[in-house]
Design a protein around this motif. Structure first.
Motif, PDB file in Angstrom:
ATOM      1  N   LEU A   1      27.053 -18.203 -11.870  1.00 15.14           N
ATOM      2  CA  LEU A   1      26.132 -18.192 -12.997  1.00 15.14           C
ATOM      3  C   LEU A   1      24.844 -17.463 -12.641  1.00 15.14           C
ATOM      4  O   LEU A   1      24.347 -17.553 -11.518  1.00 15.14           O
TER       5      LEU A   1
ATOM      6  N   ARG B   1      29.743 -29.374 -16.365  1.00 16.35           N
ATOM      7  CA  ARG B   1      29.789 -27.929 -16.621  1.00 16.35           C
ATOM      8  C   ARG B   1      28.760 -27.533 -17.678  1.00 16.35           C
ATOM      9  O   ARG B   1      28.033 -26.546 -17.515  1.00 16.35           O
TER      10      ARG B   1
ATOM     11  N   ASP C   1      20.855 -16.599 -14.172  1.00 17.71           N
ATOM     12  CA  ASP C   1      19.877 -16.999 -15.182  1.00 17.71           C
ATOM     13  C   ASP C   1      19.304 -15.773 -15.887  1.00 17.71           C
ATOM     14  O   ASP C   1      19.691 -14.621 -15.606  1.00 17.71           O
TER      15      ASP C   1
ATOM     16  N   ARG D   1      25.467 -25.155 -16.862  1.00 18.24           N
ATOM     17  CA  ARG D   1      25.236 -23.889 -17.577  1.00 18.24           C
ATOM     18  C   ARG D   1      23.873 -23.897 -18.265  1.00 18.24           C
ATOM     19  O   ARG D   1      23.143 -22.900 -18.239  1.00 18.24           O
TER      20      ARG D   1
ATOM     21  N   GLU E   1      21.140 -15.194  -9.326  1.00 20.48           N
ATOM     22  CA  GLU E   1      22.394 -15.920  -9.171  1.00 20.48           C
ATOM     23  C   GLU E   1      22.119 -17.293  -8.570  1.00 20.48           C
ATOM     24  O   GLU E   1      21.242 -17.444  -7.718  1.00 20.48           O
TER      25      GLU E   1
ATOM     26  N   PHE F   1      31.785 -22.592 -10.038  1.00 18.86           N
ATOM     27  CA  PHE F   1      30.843 -21.525 -10.368  1.00 18.86           C
ATOM     28  C   PHE F   1      30.435 -20.729  -9.128  1.00 18.86           C
ATOM     29  O   PHE F   1      29.395 -20.065  -9.120  1.00 18.86           O
TER      30      PHE F   1
ATOM     31  N   VAL G   1      20.915 -23.620 -15.686  1.00 20.91           N
ATOM     32  CA  VAL G   1      20.816 -22.254 -15.164  1.00 20.91           C
ATOM     33  C   VAL G   1      20.257 -21.315 -16.234  1.00 20.91           C
ATOM     34  O   VAL G   1      19.380 -20.481 -15.956  1.00 20.91           O
ATOM     35  N   HIS G   2      20.741 -21.462 -17.448  1.00 23.20           N
ATOM     36  CA  HIS G   2      20.258 -20.610 -18.549  1.00 23.20           C
ATOM     37  C   HIS G   2      18.752 -20.753 -18.747  1.00 23.20           C
ATOM     38  O   HIS G   2      18.059 -19.770 -19.056  1.00 23.20           O
TER      39      HIS G   2
END
Length: 319
Positions: free
Chosen positions: A2, A284, A4, A288, A9, A62, A291-292
């Motif tokens: 993943l 999960r 951002d 996500r 990473e 991931f 990180v986003h």
């Protein structure tokens, strides 16, 4: 893996296994949560063994390659060896500890799969050590470091927080790692934004200057704009995140609190994301999302105003 919104990473995670600790270090910020240590007995809110392993298995999906177990004092967890043993084989495992429980357990940790260890040690004098840690366990720490070396967890990194009370001990710590094979020194800049007491902070550039004068060789690392100093055969690295935009721009870690909350930045607690009841699907989704929403703390979440002071970027208030 993943990535951002700033192109970073996420290749590593730090997992706090407990907020309990047998020390009471004056600079403690408890992984950015503040001084929240409770009773020494295990608490209902701590993640279970299965919770920790389930999160790590999802993180491995991931392509997260490294996990560092922290606390509080992670070795207060009796299941630490089991957690390490059940960590996905694709992950490098490391541990940050005060070292008091390493005698008698270091070999078992290696057998379980532990790759590296950092031991907090802020002074070589028992009295000075007690003043910083509020603990009389100096001899146990020294024995723990030796046990880690003997077990093959080399190089053992000694973590020393540099602030007003410890800055004068830097030269003898540098000499100590130079004289003892298997040891390295990591000087960590004091973080008043987390620990309070801004008057305790020292100018870390003065420390850099002294080290450079002593060094036989200086190594520059792009990651976090870190500098490593090789002095009489010993290695000293400085971790200086305060106001360091390059440090934050190259952060590749997500953190997990002992209660099972994901956080994208050490310095922030307004971005905590629960992993619910720890189902794989919930993990999960939370991973996500965290990180986003990651933002470099210095240079983005905190920006300089017209006077050159750091102020909060209003764009991220309440985000």
């Amino acid at each position: 893996m993943l990535v951002d919104g700033f192109g970073r990473e996420v290749s590593g995670v730090r997992v706090s296994l407990t907020d309990r600790c047998n020390f009471d270090c004056v600079y403690c910020h408890n992984e950015g949560l503040g001084d929240t240590r409770g009773p020494m007995d295990p608490q209902d809110g701590e993640m279970s063994t299965d919770d920790v392993v389930r999160f790590l298995e999802v993180a491995a999906e991931f392509d997260v390659r490294k996990v560092k177990f922290t606390g509080g004092e992670p070795m207060l967890r009796d299941d630490l060896e089991e957690i390490i043993r059940r960590t996905p084989d694709s992950m490098e495992t490391s541990l940050t500890t005060n070292g008091t429980f390493l005698p008698g357990r270091a070999e078992g940790l290696v057998e379980a799969g532990l790759d590296r260890v950092n031991v907090s040690q802020d002074a070589l004098d028992p009295k000075a050590f007690r003043e910083v840690t509020k603990s009389g366990a100096y001899d146990d720490v020294i024995e723990g470091v030796l046990a880690a070396v003997d077990a093959g967890l080399t190089p053992v990194k000694l973590n020393m927080v540099v602030f007003e009370a410890t800055a004068g001990y830097v030269p003898e710590m540098v000499e100590h790692v130079a004289e003892n094979d298997g040891l390295q020194l990591q000087l960590i800049e004091y973080m008043p934004e987390l620990a309070g007491r801004p008057e305790w902070a020292v100018d870390i550039e003065r420390v850099h200057g002294w080290l450079e004068e002593q060094a036989d060789r200086v190594e520059f690392r792009d990651m976090h704009d870190r500098r490593r100093y090789w002095i009489d055969g010993g290695m000293v690295e400085v971790v200086d995140p305060v106001g360091n935009e390059d440090f934050c721009a190259n952060c590749h870690r997500v953190r997990v609190t002992h209660e099972g909350y994901l956080k994208g930045c050490l310095n922030r607690n307004d971005d905590l994301r629960t992993m619910g009841e720890m189902t794989r699907g919930e993990i999960r989704e939370a991973f996500r999302e965290v990180v986003h929403n990651r933002v470099p703390y210095y240079g983005e979440y905190m920006v300089r105003d017209g006077d050159g002071d750091w102020v909060v970027n209003e764009e991220y208030i309440g985000a």
